[in-house]
Each structure stands twice: as C-alpha cells, then as structure tokens.
Motif scaffolding. Structure first.
Motif, short mmCIF file in Angstrom:
data_model
loop_
_atom_site.label_atom_id
_atom_site.label_comp_id
_atom_site.label_asym_id
_atom_site.label_seq_id
_atom_site.Cartn_x
_atom_site.Cartn_y
_atom_site.Cartn_z
N UNK A 1 0.81 -1.23 0.00
CA UNK A 1 0.00 0.00 0.00
C UNK A 1 0.84 1.28 0.00
N UNK A 2 2.01 1.25 0.61
CA UNK A 2 2.86 2.45 0.58
C UNK A 2 3.32 2.77 -0.83
N UNK A 3 3.70 1.74 -1.59
CA UNK A 3 4.16 1.96 -2.97
C UNK A 3 3.00 2.50 -3.82
N UNK A 4 1.81 1.97 -3.59
CA UNK A 4 0.65 2.44 -4.37
C UNK A 4 0.24 3.86 -3.95
N UNK A 5 0.42 4.19 -2.68
CA UNK A 5 0.12 5.56 -2.24
C UNK A 5 1.12 6.53 -2.87
N UNK A 6 2.39 6.11 -2.92
CA UNK A 6 3.39 6.97 -3.54
C UNK A 6 3.15 7.10 -5.04
N UNK A 7 2.60 6.05 -5.63
CA UNK A 7 2.24 6.08 -7.06
C UNK A 7 1.30 7.26 -7.33
N UNK A 8 0.34 7.49 -6.45
CA UNK A 8 -0.56 8.63 -6.63
C UNK A 8 0.18 9.96 -6.43
N UNK A 9 1.08 10.00 -5.44
CA UNK A 9 1.89 11.23 -5.27
C UNK A 9 2.61 11.55 -6.58
N UNK A 10 3.16 10.52 -7.21
CA UNK A 10 3.85 10.72 -8.49
C UNK A 10 2.87 11.21 -9.55
N UNK A 11 1.75 10.52 -9.69
CA UNK A 11 0.79 10.89 -10.74
C UNK A 11 0.36 12.34 -10.61
N UNK A 12 0.23 12.79 -9.36
CA UNK A 12 -0.21 14.18 -9.14
C UNK A 12 0.80 15.21 -9.64
N UNK A 13 2.04 14.78 -9.91
CA UNK A 13 3.04 15.70 -10.50
C UNK A 13 2.95 15.72 -12.03
N UNK A 14 2.14 14.83 -12.60
CA UNK A 14 2.15 14.61 -14.06
C UNK A 14 1.07 15.46 -14.73
N UNK A 15 1.50 16.43 -15.52
CA UNK A 15 0.57 17.35 -16.18
C UNK A 15 0.50 17.13 -17.69
N UNK A 16 1.34 16.25 -18.22
CA UNK A 16 1.42 16.13 -19.67
C UNK A 16 1.05 14.74 -20.19
N UNK A 17 0.22 14.04 -19.41
CA UNK A 17 -0.31 12.73 -19.80
C UNK A 17 -1.78 12.71 -19.36
N UNK A 18 -2.59 12.04 -20.15
CA UNK A 18 -4.03 11.96 -19.88
C UNK A 18 -4.32 10.78 -18.94
N UNK A 19 -4.07 11.01 -17.63
CA UNK A 19 -4.16 9.90 -16.66
C UNK A 19 -5.34 10.06 -15.71
N UNK A 20 -5.75 8.93 -15.17
CA UNK A 20 -6.76 8.87 -14.10
C UNK A 20 -6.34 7.75 -13.14
N UNK A 21 -6.51 7.98 -11.86
CA UNK A 21 -6.27 6.92 -10.86
C UNK A 21 -7.61 6.47 -10.30
N UNK A 22 -7.66 5.20 -9.89
CA UNK A 22 -8.89 4.73 -9.24
C UNK A 22 -8.51 3.85 -8.05
N UNK A 23 -9.09 4.17 -6.91
CA UNK A 23 -8.85 3.38 -5.70
C UNK A 23 -10.09 2.58 -5.37
N UNK A 24 -9.92 1.34 -4.88
CA UNK A 24 -11.05 0.58 -4.36
C UNK A 24 -11.46 1.17 -2.99
N UNK A 25 -12.42 0.55 -2.37
CA UNK A 25 -12.75 0.89 -0.98
C UNK A 25 -11.79 0.14 -0.06
N UNK A 26 -12.06 0.19 1.25
CA UNK A 26 -11.12 -0.47 2.18
C UNK A 26 -10.93 -1.94 1.84
N UNK A 27 -12.01 -2.62 1.48
CA UNK A 27 -11.88 -4.02 1.02
C UNK A 27 -12.12 -4.08 -0.48
N UNK A 28 -11.29 -4.86 -1.14
CA UNK A 28 -11.42 -5.06 -2.58
C UNK A 28 -11.52 -6.57 -2.77
N UNK A 29 -12.75 -7.04 -3.00
CA UNK A 29 -13.00 -8.48 -2.97
C UNK A 29 -13.44 -8.99 -4.34
#
Lengths: 214, 214
Positions: free
Chosen positions: B134-162
């Motif tokens: 989860x730390x690596x995936x949280x940092x992944x969003x920190x990285x994406x938030x710096x990206x202004x020149x790519x057409x990206x979207x992030x999606x998170x599940x809820x607390x449980x992803x079943x």
C-alpha cells in the motif's frame, strides 16, 4: 573504481570526470552525443553513446558507481525527465547493492529557514516558466527516500551552482548551507571533489547530502 | 474503444476485460503469460505476451485507453514494481493525450477521518510484512499528481477489494467511502463497471476517484 557518468558532457558531469581521471579512476561516459564527448575528454574515457532512457542493466553491470548528472535546461518542457530517469535507473538496480548510484539533485529540496527552498523559488516573479525543473528534482528526492533496495545517495548543490574551480568545502544534510560570508554557492569543481571524496570514503547511504564552497 | 489491459489475468484486470467485451470494445491483454490468458479469455481478445517493463510506446500507440491493473502479491519483496511501472508507462506517454491511461491504485492513499488510510494500516500488528505494497501504491498517486502532460486517471477501491459480481455503486474522490450499511467494500465486478462507465463517459482528468458497492 569503475565510475560511469550519465550526462557526462554537462557542467556537473564533465567536472566529475576530470576529477575522477585525476584520481586514477576508470571512467565511462554514457552520453547522447559521442562526438561531443570525444572532443571534451581524452581517450582514457570509455564512451558509450545512447539515450539515457535506453540504458540497460547490462550497461551498468560492470561499474562500481553510476553518477546521474543528467540535466535538462531549466523550463517546463522537459523537467519531468529528471524524475523519469531516476526511476528508470533505480528500477534497473532494484535488489542490488552494486553499483552505488549518485543522483545530482537541485537545491529545491533543501530546507531553508522559511521552509522548503523550492517554495521560496516559487515566489520569484515568472518562476512558473522554470519552476517545473526544481519541482521535478525535489520530487526525485521524495521518490529516492522510498527506495530501500538500491545503494543510492543524493547530492544537492547550494542555492547557486556555478561553473568554477574547486575550493575547500562545507558539507551538510538537508538544510541550505551558507559559508562564513553568508554565501550559499557551490562551484562545479567543488561539487566534483565532494562527490569523489564521498565515493572514495563512503559516509552517506540512502540519504542526501549538500555541499557549499567554504 | 480499443482498450489495452496490463495485468490482464489478475483479479481486477480479468473482470475489466469481461466487462469491456460485454460492451463491445476491442480488448488487448498485455500479459506475462500468454497461455494463462488464452485459457481465461476467448479469441476476441488480442494477446501480447511481454514483461510489463518491456512495454514500448509502439505497443500502446494503437490504443485509446491503457489500464494498469498490474499487481504483485502483498509483501515487501516486489512492492516497488507498482511505482516503477507507473513511471515507466507515464514516461512512454509523456506529452501525449492518447491513449488515456487508468491506474488502479490501492486504498492506502485515500483519506479517512483519522488521516491517510495507509497510516491506519500501519497500526495493524505485523503490517511491516506487507505495508510496502500500500505504501508503494500511495506513492504512485503522489507521483501521478506531479504529471501534467499525460491523460491519466487513478482509481482506488474501498477499504476491502473483494472478488465478486457487479452491484450498484457509489463514487467518491479522495475519501474512503462507506455505503448505507457502513461497509467500505468494492467487488471486482463493480470496479470493472465503474471503470468502463468512466471510460465511456469521461468525468475525471488527472485525478483519482474511488468506488464502493452500494
């Protein structure tokens, strides 16, 4: 030591190479333009011509140290290449301890008495034209701090990073340094000496240090 | 649409592919193991077998959308591959607006009423054995938030992803969602529907959204 330098023909990289040669190390220059490198360096430097993003694990496998001195001109357009290249290199070296890899970062990620230095830079008029560069390099350190399975070190210059000969120097960690004349400046020559000193006598591991002309 | 899925045979990726096929889209599965993919999907899915880190700009050039559903088992060892792959893909797509790229992130980067959810996860006994994911995936969003020149979207599940069938759903942005029964859970089927709905009717750009079973 076998030392590879990425961005070898730039202002930081070239001084590092001259200092490394002076100290008798074996130097490999990883460059986009072999012709420029051949003009700059004598035949003692091994030159590998390739785009930095095309560097492979194999290219690095024979080295003791890799120095990422890659830099793009200050501006909006290519600033992202700093973080992208850092991750590319770290990915190649995941789960290794050799080569050691040194990232030359900006000063933006240093702490000043008014907070993160990059936040101060943002107050400068028209900084939006070039702030992406220090921001990308500051984020590069945020990324490196998540990396526990590569033998990395970051190094930041002082507030000014100028072309010039080596001097005595002061070392610090995460705060902007000033010398006795209250000047926060490091020359490319001093930066090269400080990096070679750290390579020959390692004191920093998975952390960033900073250098200031004395 | 032409939709490429990385991590196509995983629990999230495979449900996305079935949903996309149901809706008549053209699907390309980018997978490490073509045999597994051929067993799972019918012949309507184009299968490209390659390591995710070997994906090139060329592989993506014909697509309208790329979905990064790559995931490694929870744990210390390979957690870093989440952030490394996100940067690899973003680098391939710098200075483009097509394909749009969707990153399936963890729930760790969501805000809960007690702060960042990954900080709560750290309080669980023995979380040091798996917190890197989860730390690596949280940092992944920190990285994406710096990206202004790519057409990206992030999606998170809820607390449980079943693993489970699709249901009606609730959408949110950066906060952990709960349904009327105070349950924070999303099924793979619902996640697939929410992603396909977002692809067909884009509402999120360079930001992250989150999904919860109603």
């Amino acid at each position: 030591m076998k030392i590879g330098v990425i961005g070898a023909t730039g202002k930081a990289g070239s001084k590092i190479i001259f200092e490394a040669l002076d100290r008798g190390h074996q130097v490999t220059a990883l460059v986009r333009n072999a012709k420029k490198a051949k003009t700059l360096f004598d035949s003692k430097v091994t030159i590998i011509e390739k785009d930095a993003f095309a560097i492979t694990k194999q290219d690095l496998s024979n080295l003791d140290v890799v120095i990422d001195a890659f830099a793009v001109p200050m501006g909006k357009h290519l600033a992202y290449q700093h973080i992208d290249l850092a991750v590319h290199l770290i990915h190649l070296l995941r789960e290794t301890s050799t080569p050691r890899v040194i990232f030359i970062l900006g000063a933006g990620s240093l702490q000043s008495d008014k907070g993160l230095f990059v936040e101060q830079l943002k107050q400068i008029p028209n900084s939006q034209d070039w702030i992406d560069t220090p921001e990308s390099q500051a984020f590069e350190l945020d990324f490196l701090r998540t990396v526990k399975n590569v033998n990395w070190v970051g190094v930041s210059p002082s507030q000014s990073f100028v072309d010039g000969p080596k001097t005595d120097y002061i070392l610090g960690q995460d705060n902007v340094l000033f010398n006795e004349q209250q000047k926060s400046e490091v020359s490319t020559g001093t930066m090269a000496v400080a990096i070679l000193d750290e390579l020959e006598t390692p004191t920093v591991h998975q952390a960033r240090f900073t250098v200031c002309n004395k």
